[in-house]
Write a protein that holds these residues in place. Structure first.
Motif, PDB file in Angstrom:
ATOM      1  N   VAL A 459      -7.798   3.526  -2.871  1.00  0.00           N
ATOM      2  CA  VAL A 459      -6.835   3.274  -1.797  1.00  0.00           C
ATOM      3  C   VAL A 459      -7.189   2.000  -1.045  1.00  0.00           C
ATOM      4  O   VAL A 459      -6.314   1.183  -0.719  1.00  0.00           O
ATOM      5  CB  VAL A 459      -6.777   4.484  -0.837  1.00  0.00           C
ATOM      6  N   ALA A 460      -8.480   1.791  -0.770  1.00  0.00           N
ATOM      7  CA  ALA A 460      -8.919   0.628   0.005  1.00  0.00           C
ATOM      8  C   ALA A 460      -8.702  -0.682  -0.729  1.00  0.00           C
ATOM      9  O   ALA A 460      -8.795  -1.748  -0.119  1.00  0.00           O
ATOM     10  CB  ALA A 460     -10.396   0.777   0.378  1.00  0.00           C
ATOM     11  N   MET A 461      -8.408  -0.635  -2.051  1.00  0.00           N
ATOM     12  CA  MET A 461      -8.111  -1.872  -2.775  1.00  0.00           C
ATOM     13  C   MET A 461      -6.847  -2.538  -2.263  1.00  0.00           C
ATOM     14  O   MET A 461      -6.598  -3.716  -2.541  1.00  0.00           O
ATOM     15  CB  MET A 461      -7.962  -1.578  -4.271  1.00  0.00           C
ATOM     16  N   GLY A 462      -6.032  -1.797  -1.504  1.00  0.00           N
ATOM     17  CA  GLY A 462      -4.775  -2.356  -1.028  1.00  0.00           C
ATOM     18  C   GLY A 462      -4.934  -3.436   0.018  1.00  0.00           C
ATOM     19  O   GLY A 462      -3.985  -4.174   0.290  1.00  0.00           O
ATOM     20  N   ALA A 463      -6.108  -3.549   0.636  1.00  0.00           N
ATOM     21  CA  ALA A 463      -6.340  -4.580   1.648  1.00  0.00           C
ATOM     22  C   ALA A 463      -7.841  -4.684   1.876  1.00  0.00           C
ATOM     23  O   ALA A 463      -8.595  -3.760   1.569  1.00  0.00           O
ATOM     24  CB  ALA A 463      -5.617  -4.248   2.960  1.00  0.00           C
ATOM     25  N   THR A 464      -8.260  -5.831   2.398  1.00  0.00           N
ATOM     26  CA  THR A 464      -9.688  -6.040   2.631  1.00  0.00           C
ATOM     27  C   THR A 464     -10.085  -5.481   3.999  1.00  0.00           C
ATOM     28  O   THR A 464      -9.287  -5.451   4.938  1.00  0.00           O
ATOM     29  CB  THR A 464     -10.034  -7.531   2.579  1.00  0.00           C
ATOM     30  N   ARG A 508       1.136   9.109  -5.520  1.00  0.00           N
ATOM     31  CA  ARG A 508       0.901   9.152  -4.075  1.00  0.00           C
ATOM     32  C   ARG A 508      -0.302   8.299  -3.683  1.00  0.00           C
ATOM     33  O   ARG A 508      -0.295   7.643  -2.634  1.00  0.00           O
ATOM     34  CB  ARG A 508       0.702  10.604  -3.633  1.00  0.00           C
ATOM     35  N   LEU A 509      -1.339   8.277  -4.516  1.00  0.00           N
ATOM     36  CA  LEU A 509      -2.485   7.404  -4.228  1.00  0.00           C
ATOM     37  C   LEU A 509      -2.082   5.934  -4.328  1.00  0.00           C
ATOM     38  O   LEU A 509      -2.538   5.099  -3.541  1.00  0.00           O
ATOM     39  CB  LEU A 509      -3.640   7.714  -5.184  1.00  0.00           C
ATOM     40  N   ALA A 510      -1.231   5.584  -5.305  1.00  0.00           N
ATOM     41  CA  ALA A 510      -0.750   4.209  -5.413  1.00  0.00           C
ATOM     42  C   ALA A 510       0.083   3.822  -4.190  1.00  0.00           C
ATOM     43  O   ALA A 510       0.012   2.691  -3.691  1.00  0.00           O
ATOM     44  CB  ALA A 510       0.069   4.036  -6.687  1.00  0.00           C
ATOM     45  N   LEU A 511       0.863   4.769  -3.683  1.00  0.00           N
ATOM     46  CA  LEU A 511       1.651   4.508  -2.480  1.00  0.00           C
ATOM     47  C   LEU A 511       0.735   4.332  -1.268  1.00  0.00           C
ATOM     48  O   LEU A 511       0.946   3.433  -0.427  1.00  0.00           O
ATOM     49  CB  LEU A 511       2.628   5.658  -2.242  1.00  0.00           C
ATOM     50  N   ALA A 512      -0.312   5.163  -1.160  1.00  0.00           N
ATOM     51  CA  ALA A 512      -1.282   5.015  -0.075  1.00  0.00           C
ATOM     52  C   ALA A 512      -1.960   3.647  -0.148  1.00  0.00           C
ATOM     53  O   ALA A 512      -2.198   3.001   0.882  1.00  0.00           O
ATOM     54  CB  ALA A 512      -2.327   6.129  -0.153  1.00  0.00           C
ATOM     55  N   ARG A 513      -2.253   3.180  -1.341  1.00  0.00           N
ATOM     56  CA  ARG A 513      -2.869   1.867  -1.509  1.00  0.00           C
ATOM     57  C   ARG A 513      -1.931   0.761  -1.022  1.00  0.00           C
ATOM     58  O   ARG A 513      -2.379  -0.247  -0.471  1.00  0.00           O
ATOM     59  CB  ARG A 513      -3.225   1.658  -2.988  1.00  0.00           C
ATOM     60  N   ALA A 514      -0.647   0.949  -1.200  1.00  0.00           N
ATOM     61  CA  ALA A 514       0.305  -0.086  -0.783  1.00  0.00           C
ATOM     62  C   ALA A 514       0.437  -0.168   0.729  1.00  0.00           C
ATOM     63  O   ALA A 514       0.647  -1.249   1.282  1.00  0.00           O
ATOM     64  CB  ALA A 514       1.674   0.187  -1.415  1.00  0.00           C
ATOM     65  N   VAL A 516      -1.875   0.943   3.075  1.00  0.00           N
ATOM     66  CA  VAL A 516      -3.111   1.049   3.849  1.00  0.00           C
ATOM     67  C   VAL A 516      -3.331  -0.154   4.757  1.00  0.00           C
ATOM     68  O   VAL A 516      -3.887  -0.035   5.850  1.00  0.00           O
ATOM     69  CB  VAL A 516      -4.318   1.249   2.901  1.00  0.00           C
ATOM     70  N   GLY A 517      -2.880  -1.333   4.337  1.00  0.00           N
ATOM     71  CA  GLY A 517      -3.137  -2.539   5.122  1.00  0.00           C
ATOM     72  C   GLY A 517      -2.053  -2.885   6.121  1.00  0.00           C
ATOM     73  O   GLY A 517      -2.082  -3.980   6.703  1.00  0.00           O
ATOM     74  N   ARG A 518      -1.075  -1.990   6.337  1.00  0.00           N
ATOM     75  CA  ARG A 518       0.039  -2.249   7.260  1.00  0.00           C
ATOM     76  C   ARG A 518       0.674  -3.612   6.965  1.00  0.00           C
ATOM     77  O   ARG A 518       0.746  -4.488   7.829  1.00  0.00           O
ATOM     78  CB  ARG A 518      -0.427  -2.206   8.718  1.00  0.00           C
ATOM     79  N   PRO A 519       1.176  -3.800   5.749  1.00  0.00           N
ATOM     80  CA  PRO A 519       1.692  -5.128   5.363  1.00  0.00           C
ATOM     81  C   PRO A 519       2.989  -5.470   6.090  1.00  0.00           C
ATOM     82  O   PRO A 519       3.765  -4.583   6.466  1.00  0.00           O
ATOM     83  CB  PRO A 519       1.934  -4.980   3.867  1.00  0.00           C
ATOM     84  N   ARG A 520       3.219  -6.764   6.272  1.00  0.00           N
ATOM     85  CA  ARG A 520       4.481  -7.217   6.865  1.00  0.00           C
ATOM     86  C   ARG A 520       5.629  -7.033   5.888  1.00  0.00           C
ATOM     87  O   ARG A 520       6.781  -6.818   6.291  1.00  0.00           O
ATOM     88  CB  ARG A 520       4.367  -8.685   7.278  1.00  0.00           C
ATOM     89  N   PHE A 521       5.341  -7.173   4.584  1.00  0.00           N
ATOM     90  CA  PHE A 521       6.359  -7.037   3.545  1.00  0.00           C
ATOM     91  C   PHE A 521       5.862  -6.017   2.526  1.00  0.00           C
ATOM     92  O   PHE A 521       4.683  -5.998   2.185  1.00  0.00           O
ATOM     93  CB  PHE A 521       6.637  -8.374   2.853  1.00  0.00           C
ATOM     94  N   LEU A 522       6.773  -5.202   2.044  1.00  0.00           N
ATOM     95  CA  LEU A 522       6.405  -4.131   1.124  1.00  0.00           C
ATOM     96  C   LEU A 522       7.376  -4.155  -0.051  1.00  0.00           C
ATOM     97  O   LEU A 522       8.597  -4.232   0.139  1.00  0.00           O
ATOM     98  CB  LEU A 522       6.490  -2.791   1.863  1.00  0.00           C
ATOM     99  N   VAL A 523       6.831  -4.095  -1.258  1.00  0.00           N
ATOM    100  CA  VAL A 523       7.643  -4.051  -2.473  1.00  0.00           C
ATOM    101  C   VAL A 523       7.254  -2.783  -3.223  1.00  0.00           C
ATOM    102  O   VAL A 523       6.107  -2.634  -3.651  1.00  0.00           O
ATOM    103  CB  VAL A 523       7.410  -5.291  -3.360  1.00  0.00           C
TER     104      VAL A 523
END
Length: 622
Positions: A459-464, A508-514, A516-523
């Motif tokens: 999950v943490a791979m989604g952001a540093t 669901r884990l892939a969605l959590a990874r997306a 996790v970093g509170r991105p401005r843009f989400l795809v």
């Protein structure tokens, strides 16, 4: 099910210089050159020390033995023992000197290859079988390390030994020395012929190892499919076909090596036998001392291994040159560089109007064609114009093959648009560095990929810089509460590809990874496809809260996913043909109604008027 058609690498039939291929390794050897050259010097000294032994034998035979001096014989024996021990010790020292630095060279090669593979565009990985890349990172690099440790050193050592030994032979008995040197020219010609044929066979074998590795990898990763459909026999036949092809190539290499080795051993042996007969006659006639003949023969025998090893060393060098070619084929692939965004032309709009027009995610006349597509094939995308306003969620719908996944892959620049531009809040993504771009947006693909790591690490791979609290928040949003029931909770290893989890759990884990970093843009590419109805409803409720604070593009195939969006874009034939709210498109687009209802186009066309009226009034199956 037949054997998979795996492409052969084109360079397998191309002529190239092995020396030039191997010289490209020099930048990796340069940091360890002091120890490497010291080891080579030690090996040369040790080998040449072996040539001193025949000279001691000559002194013993013509001196103490001929004179009947036991003390001299003991002295000569002690010298021979000392020379043998020193020679063995120096070769051991050489091995110690090269072991650590050459392991470092192999590690540096492997690290550079892995780093380069991570930076290469997705289009490269689409073309290359994974087994070919695996064999380059393992088998080929091992061959290069073995070449640096053994053939490279001993080509120098044995070459020096042969030159020094020939000088000693000519100095002891020049006429017998010329007899021994007679096979040199034929051997040079034979080795040249052997080198060109063996290099082609070595390249073919290493390419076939890559193909075989691909089949093994696919068989392991797809074991559930193979067992589920009972295809183990056909897969075994596919494996056997490739294995038999590799076996034939290896046997061809063995025949070539046996042929050259037989010639390399036979010609010098014939010359040595001739020199022995002529030397014996000269000793009988008194023209040559017995000690000189013994020293001559001992020197000639000491040169047998350096001469006989030439074919073996050339074969290993050719395999290493082929491995170097295969390594640099990947390293020479160009990494996509960040190019500056094109400057806009024309009179600038007022600041407020320009800000409103540019804010959010925007596609401007975007086109894309896959690099390996036939020249006459239509582009996958052409003339795509779409504006997702800041804070808005746009659902992207379309029939299978319409280009939805391709369009979403252009946003994070997994592929580069071939025309037009994509902007985030007015800034062209082509002008951003990839690292900067990927801090602004996050992606979740339809096929959730997990790595051999813990749940939290995936999950943490989604952001540093994500904390454990961030990970737990993302798991809550993705309704991944099942994680707490795992043996070690979020710190449980999920295993290769996460196959120990269900499809819905992986998604669901892939969605959590997306998120996790509170991105401005989400795809998101169909993020709910593997979820059951109950879990889907829970994830949708959580996603609505996330989507309210971000700008999102969501590929949707189901009406429930479409309802998460503020507006919907219909992609058809590589173009956006309609944009509006869900109900607006139900009213105005028959293609959209067909996609959302699941009916065939023929059924829609032949439906009675009241059915169409019902649909136009919003009486859809939603």
């Amino acid at each position: 099910m037949t054997a998979p058609a795996l492409e052969e690498s084109p360079p397998s039939t191309a002529r190239r210089s092995p020396v030039r291929s191997l010289l490209r390794l020099w930048p990796y050897v340069r940091p360890v050159r002091p120890r490497f050259f010291t080891a080579a010097f030690v090996a040369v000294v040790a080998s040449c020390m072996g040539l001193v032994i025949p000279l001691v034998l000559k002194w013993m035979v013509d001196g103490p033995i001929a004179d009947g001096d036991p003390g001299g014989v003991w002295l000569g024996g002690g010298l021979l023992l000392l020379l043998g021990v020193l020679e063995a010790g120096l070769f051991g020292l050489r091995r110690w000197l090269v072991a650590r630095p050459l392991a470092g060279v192999e590690a540096a090669l492997r690290a550079d290859l892995y780093r380069h593979l991570q930076r290469l565009p997705v289009s490269f990985h689409d073309r290359w079988p994974s087994g070919q890349l695996l064999s380059r990172a393992t088998t080929d690099l091992q061959l290069l390390r073995l070449f640096l440790a053994f053939p490279l050193t001993f080509l120098l050592v044995n070459g020096t030994t042969i030159l020094v030994g020939c000088g000693i032979l000519l100095n002891q008995a020049w006429n017998l020395g010329l007899v021994l040197l007679a096979p040199v020219l034929p051997l040079i010609v034979l080795c040249s012929m052997f080198e060109s044929r063996y290099s082609l066979a070595a390249r073919a074998a290493q390419d076939q190892i890559g193909d075989l590795t691909t089949v093994i990898e696919e068989g392991v990763l797809g074991i559930r499919i193979i067992k589920g459909f009972g295809r183990h026999r056909s897969q075994a036949r596919a494996f056997a076909t490739l294995s038999e092809r590799l076996r034939g190539t290896e046997l061809h290499k063995a025949r070539l090596l046996a042929m050259i080795w037989a010639l390399i051993m036979t010609l010098p042996e014939l010359a040595l036998g001739t020199a022995l007969v002529l030397g014996t006659l000269q000793v009988a006639d008194g023209g040559l001392s017995a000690g000189t003949l013994v020293a001559f023969l001992a020197t000639a025998l000491a040169l047998r291994w350096p001469v006989e090893s030439i074919g073996f060393l050339i074969a290993m060098s050719n395999e290493a040159a082929t491995a170097a070619d295969r390594f640099f084929e990947v390293m020479d692939e160009k990494v996509a560089v960040d190019r500056p965004a094109p400057r806009s032309s024309g009179r600038p709009a007022p600041a407020s109007r320009a800000a409103d027009a540019e804010a959010g995610l925007r596609f401007e006349n975007v086109g894309f064609r896959y690099p390996d597509a036939p020249p006459d094939a239509p582009p996958t995308l052409h003339g795509v114009d779409l504006h997702i306003r800041s804070g808005e969620t746009m659902a992207l719908v379309g029939a299978t093959g319409s280009g939805k996944t391709t369009l979403t892959a252009l946003v994070p620049r997994l592929y580069e648009a071939t025309s037009g531009r994509i902007t985030l809040d007015g800034e062209d993504t082509a002008g951003m560095s990839r690292s900067e771009l990927r801090t602004l947006l996050a992606v979740a693909f339809e096929e959730p990929t997990l790595f051999s790591a813990t749940v939290a690490e995936n999950v943490a791979m989604g952001a540093t810089g994500m904390s454990e609290e961030d990970v737990l928040r993302a798991l809550r949003i993705a309704q991944a509460d099942f994680v707490h029931d795992l043996p070690q909770g979020p710190h449980t290893q999920v295993g290769e590809q996460g196959l120990s989890l269900s499809g819905g759990q992986r998604q669901r884990l892939a969605l959590a990874r997306a998120v996790v970093g509170r991105p401005r843009f989400l795809v998101l590419d169909d993020p709910l496809s593997a979820l059951d109805v109950h879990t889907e409803a829970l994830v949708e409720a959580a996603l609505r809260r996330v989507l309210a604070s971000t700008t999102a593009l969501v590929v949707a195939h189901r009406p429930s996913t479409v309802l998460l969006a503020d507006r919907v874009a219909l992609l058809s034939g590589g173009r956006v043909t309609a944009v509006g709210t869900h109900h607006e498109l139900l009213h105005g687009s028959s293609e959209y109604r067909v996609l959302m209802s699941g009916e065939s186009a023929e059924a829609e066309a032949s439906a009675p008027p009241e059915t169409s009226d019902t649909a136009s009034r919003g009486g859809s199956p939603l």
